[in-house]
Scaffold this motif. Structure first.
Motif, short mmCIF file in Angstrom:
data_model
loop_
_atom_site.label_atom_id
_atom_site.label_comp_id
_atom_site.label_asym_id
_atom_site.label_seq_id
_atom_site.Cartn_x
_atom_site.Cartn_y
_atom_site.Cartn_z
N SER A 43 0.78 -1.39 0.04
CA SER A 43 0.05 -0.04 0.08
C SER A 43 0.87 1.32 -0.03
N ILE A 44 0.71 2.12 -0.69
CA ILE A 44 1.34 3.66 -0.82
C ILE A 44 1.27 4.21 0.67
N ALA A 45 0.23 4.07 1.46
CA ALA A 45 0.13 4.60 2.77
C ALA A 45 1.27 3.57 3.76
N GLY A 46 1.65 2.48 3.23
CA GLY A 46 2.49 1.77 4.11
C GLY A 46 2.20 0.50 4.30
N TRP A 47 2.97 -0.49 4.66
CA TRP A 47 2.65 -2.05 4.69
C TRP A 47 2.34 -2.17 6.34
N GLU A 48 0.89 -2.58 6.04
CA GLU A 48 0.39 -2.98 7.62
C GLU A 48 0.74 -4.24 7.93
N ARG A 49 0.88 -4.48 9.22
CA ARG A 49 1.31 -5.78 9.57
C ARG A 49 0.40 -6.85 9.45
N ASN A 50 -0.89 -6.80 9.22
CA ASN A 50 -1.73 -7.85 8.94
C ASN A 50 -2.16 -7.94 7.36
N ASP A 51 -1.19 -6.89 6.53
CA ASP A 51 -1.46 -7.30 5.11
C ASP A 51 -0.43 -8.60 4.65
N THR A 52 -0.86 -9.40 4.38
CA THR A 52 -0.15 -10.50 3.69
C THR A 52 0.16 -10.48 2.27
N GLY A 153 7.63 3.27 3.39
CA GLY A 153 9.06 2.81 2.51
C GLY A 153 9.28 1.51 1.82
N ILE A 154 8.44 0.66 2.16
CA ILE A 154 8.67 -0.54 1.48
C ILE A 154 7.38 -0.71 0.32
N SER A 155 7.94 -0.61 -0.74
CA SER A 155 7.11 -0.42 -1.99
C SER A 155 6.87 -1.71 -2.55
N ASP A 156 7.66 -2.78 -2.50
CA ASP A 156 7.35 -4.00 -3.39
C ASP A 156 7.99 -4.99 -2.51
N VAL A 157 7.48 -6.38 -2.62
CA VAL A 157 8.11 -7.49 -2.15
C VAL A 157 8.02 -8.49 -3.21
N GLY A 158 9.07 -9.23 -3.42
CA GLY A 158 9.02 -10.27 -4.27
C GLY A 158 9.70 -11.45 -4.20
N ILE A 159 9.28 -12.46 -4.94
CA ILE A 159 9.78 -13.88 -4.59
C ILE A 159 10.27 -14.44 -5.92
N MET A 160 11.65 -15.07 -5.72
CA MET A 160 12.36 -15.40 -6.88
C MET A 160 12.66 -17.12 -6.76
N LEU A 161 12.13 -17.84 -7.29
CA LEU A 161 12.51 -19.40 -7.06
C LEU A 161 13.44 -19.64 -8.44
N ARG A 162 14.66 -20.30 -8.14
CA ARG A 162 15.53 -20.84 -9.06
C ARG A 162 16.14 -22.02 -8.97
#
Length: 164
Positions: A43-52, A153-162
């Motif tokens: 979220s632009i407002a910030g990453w909430e603790r309950n937001d998975t 300040g956390i804009s994106d979270v990603g996962i990479m599987l290789r």
């Protein structure tokens, strides 16, 4: 122009071609072992603790050893030097469940940013390695485990599987 100068130009051209082909082959081979790579916005407002943040990795085409990395994109608005993440993964069809806590260093002890970029930083943190079989799929859920309810300040979270 003498034959010697002409031969030197062709030799120089051949070396350059070899160099670029080598780099191109290396870049292609690095991308080949990536099975899944996806980012999701917070979220632009910030990453909430309950937001998975959830990821569904489709069925794998081959068996093997796979590594999972967590990627972060962080702005200068992030107020802390580190970030704790809880990553839950389920392997299907076995329904094997594992929960990991990942402690991510954003800024080192001298105040230097650990990520790559300028005012918008990219981080890549290894999470785990696991053996998966052909036909397995993964479901991953990521949430932060910080004391603060909303993290700016956390804009994106990603996962990479290789494959390894």
């Amino acid at each position: 122009m003498s034959n010697q100068q002409n031969n030197n130009k062709w030799r120089h051209f051949a070396y350059l071609c070899f160099f670029f082909c080598t780099i191109l082959t290396f870049c292609i081979s690095c991308k080949r072992n990536v099975v899944y790579h996806h980012y999701q916005h917070t979220s632009i407002a910030g990453w909430e603790r309950n937001d998975t943040i959830s990821y569904a990795i489709p069925r794998l085409k081959t068996s093997g050893i796979y590594s999972i990395n967590v990627g972060l994109r962080v702005t200068n608005d992030y107020p802390f030097t580190g970030l704790s993440l809880v990553v839950e993964r389920k392997v299907y069809p076995s329904k094997d469940i594992r929960v990991d806590t990942l402690n991510c260093m954003i800024i080192d002890s001298k105040g230097n940013v650990e990520g790559k970029g300028v005012s918008y930083y990219q981080y890549d943190f290894p999470l785990s390695t696991l053996r998966l079989e052909k036909g397995d799929s993964l479901a991953l859920v990521v949430r932060h485990a910080m004391k603060r309810e909303i993290l700016p300040g956390i804009s994106d979270v990603g996962i990479m599987l290789r494959t390894n």
